[in-house]
Scaffold this motif. Structure first.
Motif, PDB file in Angstrom:
ATOM      1  N   PRO A   9       0.840  -1.205   0.000  1.00  0.00           N
ATOM      2  CA  PRO A   9       0.000   0.000   0.000  1.00  0.00           C
ATOM      3  C   PRO A   9       0.876   1.258   0.000  1.00  0.00           C
ATOM      4  CG  PRO A   9      -0.723  -1.564   1.673  1.00  0.00           C
ATOM      5  CD  PRO A   9       0.611  -2.042   1.193  1.00  0.00           C
ATOM      6  N   GLY A  10       0.339   2.331  -0.604  1.00  0.00           N
ATOM      7  CA  GLY A  10       1.132   3.559  -0.648  1.00  0.00           C
ATOM      8  C   GLY A  10       0.313   4.755  -1.135  1.00  0.00           C
ATOM      9  N   LEU A  11       1.011   5.848  -1.364  1.00  0.00           N
ATOM     10  CA  LEU A  11       0.389   7.101  -1.817  1.00  0.00           C
ATOM     11  C   LEU A  11       1.042   7.529  -3.119  1.00  0.00           C
ATOM     12  CD1 LEU A  11      -1.613   9.437  -1.048  1.00  0.00           C
ATOM     13  CD2 LEU A  11       0.376  10.641  -0.130  1.00  0.00           C
ATOM     14  N   LEU A  12       0.216   7.859  -4.142  1.00  0.00           N
ATOM     15  CA  LEU A  12       0.718   8.288  -5.443  1.00  0.00           C
ATOM     16  C   LEU A  12       0.325   9.746  -5.688  1.00  0.00           C
ATOM     17  CD1 LEU A  12       0.591   6.486  -8.842  1.00  0.00           C
ATOM     18  CD2 LEU A  12      -0.577   8.665  -8.604  1.00  0.00           C
ATOM     19  N   LYS A  13       1.264  10.497  -6.244  1.00  0.00           N
ATOM     20  CA  LYS A  13       0.998  11.882  -6.641  1.00  0.00           C
ATOM     21  C   LYS A  13       1.423  12.083  -8.087  1.00  0.00           C
ATOM     22  CE  LYS A  13       1.664  14.054  -2.112  1.00  0.00           C
ATOM     23  NZ  LYS A  13       2.446  15.085  -1.354  1.00  0.00           N
ATOM     24  N   ILE A  14       0.595  12.770  -8.866  1.00  0.00           N
ATOM     25  CA  ILE A  14       0.999  13.236 -10.193  1.00  0.00           C
ATOM     26  C   ILE A  14       1.369  14.709 -10.038  1.00  0.00           C
ATOM     27  CG2 ILE A  14       0.311  13.584 -12.585  1.00  0.00           C
ATOM     28  CD1 ILE A  14      -1.696  11.329 -12.247  1.00  0.00           C
ATOM     29  N   MET A  15       2.581  15.056 -10.480  1.00  0.00           N
ATOM     30  CA  MET A  15       3.115  16.393 -10.225  1.00  0.00           C
ATOM     31  C   MET A  15       3.572  17.041 -11.523  1.00  0.00           C
ATOM     32  SD  MET A  15       5.392  15.341  -6.896  1.00  0.00           S
ATOM     33  CE  MET A  15       5.859  17.023  -6.508  1.00  0.00           C
ATOM     34  N   ALA A  16       3.356  18.353 -11.629  1.00  0.00           N
ATOM     35  CA  ALA A  16       3.887  19.122 -12.751  1.00  0.00           C
ATOM     36  C   ALA A  16       5.392  19.280 -12.583  1.00  0.00           C
ATOM     37  CB  ALA A  16       3.220  20.498 -12.817  1.00  0.00           C
ATOM     38  N   LEU A  17       6.067  19.700 -13.661  1.00  0.00           N
ATOM     39  CA  LEU A  17       7.518  19.816 -13.611  1.00  0.00           C
ATOM     40  C   LEU A  17       7.980  20.869 -12.613  1.00  0.00           C
ATOM     41  CD1 LEU A  17       8.431  19.509 -17.401  1.00  0.00           C
ATOM     42  CD2 LEU A  17       8.389  17.722 -15.636  1.00  0.00           C
ATOM     43  N   ASN A  18       7.095  21.825 -12.281  1.00  0.00           N
ATOM     44  CA  ASN A  18       7.476  22.842 -11.294  1.00  0.00           C
ATOM     45  C   ASN A  18       7.225  22.408  -9.864  1.00  0.00           C
ATOM     46  OD1 ASN A  18       4.699  22.975 -11.040  1.00  0.00           O
ATOM     47  ND2 ASN A  18       4.507  25.087 -11.815  1.00  0.00           N
ATOM     48  N   GLY A  19       6.800  21.125  -9.689  1.00  0.00           N
ATOM     49  CA  GLY A  19       6.602  20.586  -8.348  1.00  0.00           C
ATOM     50  C   GLY A  19       5.185  20.685  -7.830  1.00  0.00           C
ATOM     51  N   LYS A  20       4.264  21.301  -8.586  1.00  0.00           N
ATOM     52  CA  LYS A  20       2.886  21.449  -8.133  1.00  0.00           C
ATOM     53  C   LYS A  20       2.145  20.111  -8.238  1.00  0.00           C
ATOM     54  CE  LYS A  20      -1.385  24.014  -8.956  1.00  0.00           C
ATOM     55  NZ  LYS A  20      -2.035  25.046  -9.798  1.00  0.00           N
ATOM     56  N   THR A  21       1.456  19.694  -7.152  1.00  0.00           N
ATOM     57  CA  THR A  21       0.702  18.445  -7.125  1.00  0.00           C
ATOM     58  C   THR A  21      -0.626  18.626  -7.833  1.00  0.00           C
ATOM     59  OG1 THR A  21       1.715  17.747  -5.044  1.00  0.00           O
ATOM     60  CG2 THR A  21      -0.372  16.708  -5.642  1.00  0.00           C
ATOM     61  N   LEU A  22      -0.896  17.749  -8.842  1.00  0.00           N
ATOM     62  CA  LEU A  22      -2.118  17.844  -9.629  1.00  0.00           C
ATOM     63  C   LEU A  22      -3.152  16.802  -9.215  1.00  0.00           C
ATOM     64  CD1 LEU A  22      -0.504  18.328 -13.150  1.00  0.00           C
ATOM     65  CD2 LEU A  22      -1.225  20.092 -11.547  1.00  0.00           C
ATOM     66  N   LYS A  23      -2.732  15.635  -8.750  1.00  0.00           N
ATOM     67  CA  LYS A  23      -3.673  14.570  -8.371  1.00  0.00           C
ATOM     68  C   LYS A  23      -3.011  13.678  -7.331  1.00  0.00           C
ATOM     69  CE  LYS A  23      -6.662  12.811 -11.064  1.00  0.00           C
ATOM     70  NZ  LYS A  23      -7.494  12.059 -12.047  1.00  0.00           N
ATOM     71  N   THR A  24      -3.812  13.187  -6.373  1.00  0.00           N
ATOM     72  CA  THR A  24      -3.335  12.272  -5.328  1.00  0.00           C
ATOM     73  C   THR A  24      -4.252  11.042  -5.292  1.00  0.00           C
ATOM     74  OG1 THR A  24      -2.509  14.123  -4.010  1.00  0.00           O
ATOM     75  CG2 THR A  24      -2.823  12.033  -2.874  1.00  0.00           C
ATOM     76  N   ARG A  25      -3.643   9.806  -5.207  1.00  0.00           N
ATOM     77  CA  ARG A  25      -4.409   8.558  -5.132  1.00  0.00           C
ATOM     78  C   ARG A  25      -3.769   7.629  -4.110  1.00  0.00           C
ATOM     79  NH1 ARG A  25      -7.371   5.924  -9.067  1.00  0.00           N
ATOM     80  NH2 ARG A  25      -7.189   4.214  -7.552  1.00  0.00           N
ATOM     81  N   ILE A  26      -4.612   6.897  -3.348  1.00  0.00           N
ATOM     82  CA  ILE A  26      -4.111   5.846  -2.452  1.00  0.00           C
ATOM     83  C   ILE A  26      -3.951   4.558  -3.265  1.00  0.00           C
ATOM     84  CG2 ILE A  26      -4.668   4.405  -0.454  1.00  0.00           C
ATOM     85  CD1 ILE A  26      -6.139   6.809   0.706  1.00  0.00           C
ATOM     86  N   LEU A  27      -2.790   3.924  -3.174  1.00  0.00           N
ATOM     87  CA  LEU A  27      -2.503   2.698  -3.922  1.00  0.00           C
ATOM     88  C   LEU A  27      -2.804   1.461  -3.071  1.00  0.00           C
ATOM     89  CD1 LEU A  27       0.916   3.585  -5.602  1.00  0.00           C
ATOM     90  CD2 LEU A  27      -1.378   3.688  -6.616  1.00  0.00           C
ATOM     91  N   GLN A  28      -3.365   0.438  -3.750  1.00  0.00           N
ATOM     92  CA  GLN A  28      -3.576  -0.872  -3.137  1.00  0.00           C
ATOM     93  C   GLN A  28      -2.528  -1.856  -3.667  1.00  0.00           C
ATOM     94  OE1 GLN A  28      -5.904  -1.085  -0.823  1.00  0.00           O
ATOM     95  NE2 GLN A  28      -6.658   1.026  -1.266  1.00  0.00           N
ATOM     96  N   VAL A  29      -2.311  -2.939  -2.967  1.00  0.00           N
ATOM     97  CA  VAL A  29      -1.386  -3.959  -3.448  1.00  0.00           C
ATOM     98  C   VAL A  29      -1.938  -4.555  -4.749  1.00  0.00           C
ATOM     99  CG1 VAL A  29      -0.315  -6.209  -2.950  1.00  0.00           C
ATOM    100  CG2 VAL A  29      -0.610  -4.506  -1.127  1.00  0.00           C
ATOM    101  N   GLY A  30      -1.031  -4.693  -5.745  1.00  0.00           N
ATOM    102  CA  GLY A  30      -1.442  -5.236  -7.017  1.00  0.00           C
ATOM    103  C   GLY A  30      -1.607  -4.141  -8.047  1.00  0.00           C
ATOM    104  N   GLU A  31      -2.490  -4.401  -9.068  1.00  0.00           N
ATOM    105  CA  GLU A  31      -2.649  -3.457 -10.168  1.00  0.00           C
ATOM    106  C   GLU A  31      -3.624  -2.341  -9.807  1.00  0.00           C
ATOM    107  OE1 GLU A  31      -2.780  -4.632 -14.555  1.00  0.00           O
ATOM    108  OE2 GLU A  31      -4.870  -4.069 -14.136  1.00  0.00           O
ATOM    109  N   ASN A  32      -3.205  -1.099 -10.089  1.00  0.00           N
ATOM    110  CA  ASN A  32      -4.040   0.090  -9.864  1.00  0.00           C
ATOM    111  C   ASN A  32      -4.201   0.821 -11.190  1.00  0.00           C
ATOM    112  OD1 ASN A  32      -4.065   0.662  -6.619  1.00  0.00           O
ATOM    113  ND2 ASN A  32      -2.172  -0.344  -7.254  1.00  0.00           N
ATOM    114  N   SER A  33      -5.428   1.276 -11.470  1.00  0.00           N
ATOM    115  CA  SER A  33      -5.697   2.066 -12.673  1.00  0.00           C
ATOM    116  C   SER A  33      -5.872   3.532 -12.270  1.00  0.00           C
ATOM    117  CB  SER A  33      -6.958   1.542 -13.373  1.00  0.00           C
ATOM    118  OG  SER A  33      -7.225   2.283 -14.547  1.00  0.00           O
ATOM    119  N   ILE A  34      -5.071   4.409 -12.864  1.00  0.00           N
ATOM    120  CA  ILE A  34      -5.039   5.829 -12.475  1.00  0.00           C
ATOM    121  C   ILE A  34      -5.521   6.669 -13.654  1.00  0.00           C
ATOM    122  CG2 ILE A  34      -3.647   7.691 -11.542  1.00  0.00           C
ATOM    123  CD1 ILE A  34      -3.730   5.156  -9.790  1.00  0.00           C
ATOM    124  N   SER A  35      -6.559   7.484 -13.446  1.00  0.00           N
ATOM    125  CA  SER A  35      -7.069   8.364 -14.503  1.00  0.00           C
ATOM    126  C   SER A  35      -6.219   9.633 -14.593  1.00  0.00           C
ATOM    127  CB  SER A  35      -8.527   8.746 -14.202  1.00  0.00           C
ATOM    128  OG  SER A  35      -8.966   9.747 -15.108  1.00  0.00           O
TER     129      SER A  35
END
Length: 746
Positions: free
Chosen positions: A693-719
């Protein structure tokens, strides 16, 4: 302290030489004006309006007399003389207000003023008595500012008496208006021609050109609804001149018209072609009243001064008497390349050498001098020098930024003109190229980049001047714009070049506004954050001169900005009033860490510790050994690309230095075993296999966070829907640690 821009007008001597008309030589003056604002209900046509030019012309006429020190020569002033002049009841009595205020502030004799609406009999008798006093040695000059019937009745009394008929031969009438000469509301009233005939043609009559010319605001005495020809009156430091501006605006008509005052101007100056500019020059430093003490001397306390290179020193000086009326002054340096002197007597050492600084003050141009020696720090004997302070750098101070024009990066047909004592720093810029009225010619584009510390909305003005030979609106404008889309026209954004206009003759005056399609608006900028901004100017009209530019923040009034901007050559970190005169040498610098690790595009602020903490000069220079790895601006280090670089910081005072090693780490690629993303590039979604389990962030090149998702064990689909096309980082934090990968969204 009298306003600095007008201090420069002290070159006008107090013993003004007049070219007077009709043999006038400080003789008696009588005036009769209309200006009624009360409806004339007895007249079948019912006059409901007044003649508002007299509401401004009366105070302007009285200001002219006071400036010429003729208060005791005014022997009669009647107003509201439309006959029968009903008394004011419900309407505001503008004329009475102006006359009462002039009596109090300008020290006129209140006994010679008459409101015809309430004191008709006394007013006619007063004028009759002054007419009968007239002789060859004591003539009377009558300024005809209203209809003729009132004057006719006074002359008739002299004629009916019969004993002083010859006195009318020594009465000189000045008129400019066919309306005043011939206006008749009733069949029983009389014209000026009939009045002269009644006198047996004894009265001397002169009619000058009509002083109204409202379509050409810079010529004669009316500018319609345009206020700019009168801004020297508005911005004058003398409260008596400011009072005139208030009276000119105190009516509902919105018209700047003091045309009847042109008759007194003609009497005093022999000039039928007066103007707001001539009036301003005539007023000069302001009005000296009986009882005002003039400066006898100005004294600089120091006999000589030693100033450290690039450091300030405030001169101590005072007047005798301590608070004279003419307490204005200006400073001059014999060599601006050695020492600069501000309008308030603050010295700045420019280069080693010796120069003489002179202060000139008062109506009589009294002076004092001090010898100034500028030395390098290495040659400065601290026991002989008590003026060290911070090194002076250009700075926006509390929402005010003043910049000398010669700082601009010159290109094309611009030149620096030196040796003009009316310019701050003795220098100004002049555009010498051809007129470019239709569009901005970037071949003559000059620019300057400056720093703003206090973000917000600012107004822009300049200190400008037209050459003496420029007529009307010639040599008075440029093309102007702000870079990076921060420019404002009024409150609206403006990104292209626009026409920027000012008007001033003789001295550099702070003014300026945009003129877009013949519509005026203020020019300014909205600085969204602290940082550097660039202003650009290109020539529009040949021989335009400007001395310095000013930005002032919303919340600072225009008048305050004018005073503050005129009081300094530039705003620097030495220009505050509380600059210390005690110099504390820097003994060393230190930093908390000598190495840092950054990821690409990340930044870190380096804190520097000064010893002692209150050292005077804390200026630092920063540099990077490899800008492709890391850059540094101020004390902020930014990672650019993978690798290693060394950041060096050096103090200006003492040359102390420290280094910081910067390691910029590589970003994990898609193929790393620890992080697998697919597909990549992607459109709508991507998948990730997570071992814990973990935490995923999609970030712009300037470091700004655009989206946050909690990850589960195994395959995760991220929009990634809603995220624009481009390159981004994915940052994952779980039990395995922190890992990154690049993704490309198509």
């Amino acid at each position: 302290m009298k306003y600095i821009v007008f201090l420069l007008l002290l070159i006008i001597s107090k013993s003004t030489i007049y070219s007077q008309a009709l043999g006038y030589n400080n003789n008696r003056i009588a005036v009769s004006a209309d200006g009624n604002n009360q409806p004339d209900l007895e007249y079948t046509g019912t006059y409901n309006t007044a003649d508002p030019d007299d509401w401004g012309a009366t105070p302007a006429t009285l200001i002219m007399m006071a400036k010429a020190e003729l208060q005791d020569k005014l022997v009669h002033y009647s107003y509201n003389n439309f006959m029968p002049s009903p008394p004011h009841t419900t309407e505001k009595n503008y004329m009475k207000e102006a006359c009462d205020q002039a009596i109090e502030r300008l020290l006129f004799n209140g006994d010679v003023f008459f409101d015809v609406g309430t004191h008709k009999e006394e007013a006619i008798e007063s004028l009759k008595n002054e007419l009968t006093k007239s002789t060859a040695d004591d003539p009377l000059y009558y300024i005809h500012m209203g209809p003729s019937e009132f004057f006719y009745q006074a002359v008739k009394r002299v004629v009916d008496d019969g004993s002083k008929l010859e006195s009318l031969s020594h009465v000189y009438i000045i008129s400019h208006s066919g309306y005043n000469d011939n206006h008749l509301r009733r069949d029983t009233e009389h014209t000026m021609a009939e009045t002269i005939a009644l006198s047996g043609d004894r009265l001397k009559y002169t009619k000058i050109k009509d002083q109204n010319n409202c379509d050409v605001g810079w010529l004669l005495w009316c500018s319609g609804t345009k206020d700019h020809p009168w801004r020297d009156i508005r911005d004058h430091e003398d409260p008596h001149i400011q009072w005139l501006w208030e009276r000119m605006n105190d009516h509902k008509h919105g018209k700047y018209d003091i045309s009847d005052a042109g008759m007194l101007w003609y009497l005093l100056k022999g000039d039928e072609d007066g103007s707001p500019g001539k009036f301003s020059n005539f007023l000069g430093y302001g009005i000296l009243l009986p009882g005002d003490e003039l400066a006898k001397s100005i004294d600089i306390s120091e006999g000589s001064v030693v100033v450290l290179h690039e450091h300030p020193y405030q001169l101590d000086f005072g007047f005798t008497p301590a608070e004279p009326w003419d307490d204005y002054y200006y400073w001059r340096t014999s060599d601006a390349s050695v020492v600069y002197v501000s309008p308030e007597g603050r010295l700045i050492g420019v280069n080693p050498g010796t120069a003489t600084v002179t202060v000139t003050a008062g109506i009589d141009n009294i002076t004092d001098q001090v010898q100034v020696t500028v030395v390098d720090k290495e040659n400065c004997n601290q026991e002989d020098f008590e003026g060290c302070s911070t090194s002076c750098e250009l700075a926006e101070i509390d929402g005010l930024l003043v910049i000398e024009a010669e700082r601009f990066n010159l290109k094309g047909q611009w030149q620096i003109v030196e040796g003009d004592n009316l310019a701050s720093g003795n220098k100004y810029l002049e555009y010498t190229g051809a007129n470019s009225y239709n569009q901005a010619n970037t071949a003559n584009e000059i620019s300057y980049t400056f720093s703003i510390n206090n973000p917000g909305t600012y107004t822009f003005k300049w200190f400008m001047r037209q050459p003496d030979e420029a007529e009307g609106d010639l040599s008075n404008d440029v093309w102007i714009k702000m870079e990076d889309g921060v420019g404002l026209s009024g409150g609206s954004p403006i990104t292209e070049y626009a026409k920027f206009v000012g008007r001033s003759k003789g001295v550099f005056t702070m003014n300026g506004q945009l003129d877009i399609n013949h519509q005026s608006s203020s020019f300014g900028a909205n600085f969204p954050e602290a940082g550097e901004y660039t202003i650009k100017i290109t020539g529009r009209s040949q021989h335009l001169q400007f001395d310095k530019i000013v930005f002032y923040k919303n919340g600072i009034s225009g008048n305050d900005a004018v005073y503050m901007a005129a009081s300094v050559t530039e705003t620097t970190n030495c220009s505050q009033s509380d600059v210390s005169t005690e110099y504390r040498a820097l003994e060393g610098i230190n930093i908390e860490s000598e190495s840092i690790e950054l990821e690409v595009n990340a930044s870190e602020t380096i804190e520097v510790v000064f010893t002692p903490f209150n050292a005077t000069n804390k200026t630092l220079n920063w540099e990077s050994s490899d800008a492709s790895v890391a850059t540094v601006e101020g004390n902020v280090v930014t990672a650019v690309g993978p690798g290693a670089a060394t950041i060096t910081v050096i103090s200006v005072d003492g040359g102390f230095s420290k280094t910081i090693d910067v390691i910029v780490s590589r970003v994990l690629s898609v193929g790393d075993d620890a992080l697998v993303l697919y597909p990549n590039p992607m459109r709508d979604t991507f998948k990730i296999n997570s071992k814990s389990p973990g935490l995923l962030k999609i970030m712009a090149l300037n470091g700004k966070t655009l989206k946050t998702r909690i990850l589960q064990v195994g395959e995760n689909s991220i929009s990634v829907q809603g995220i624009s096309s481009g390159t981004y980082f994915v940052n994952i934090k779980d039990r395995e640690g922190v890992r990154k990968a690049k993704i490309i969204i198509e």
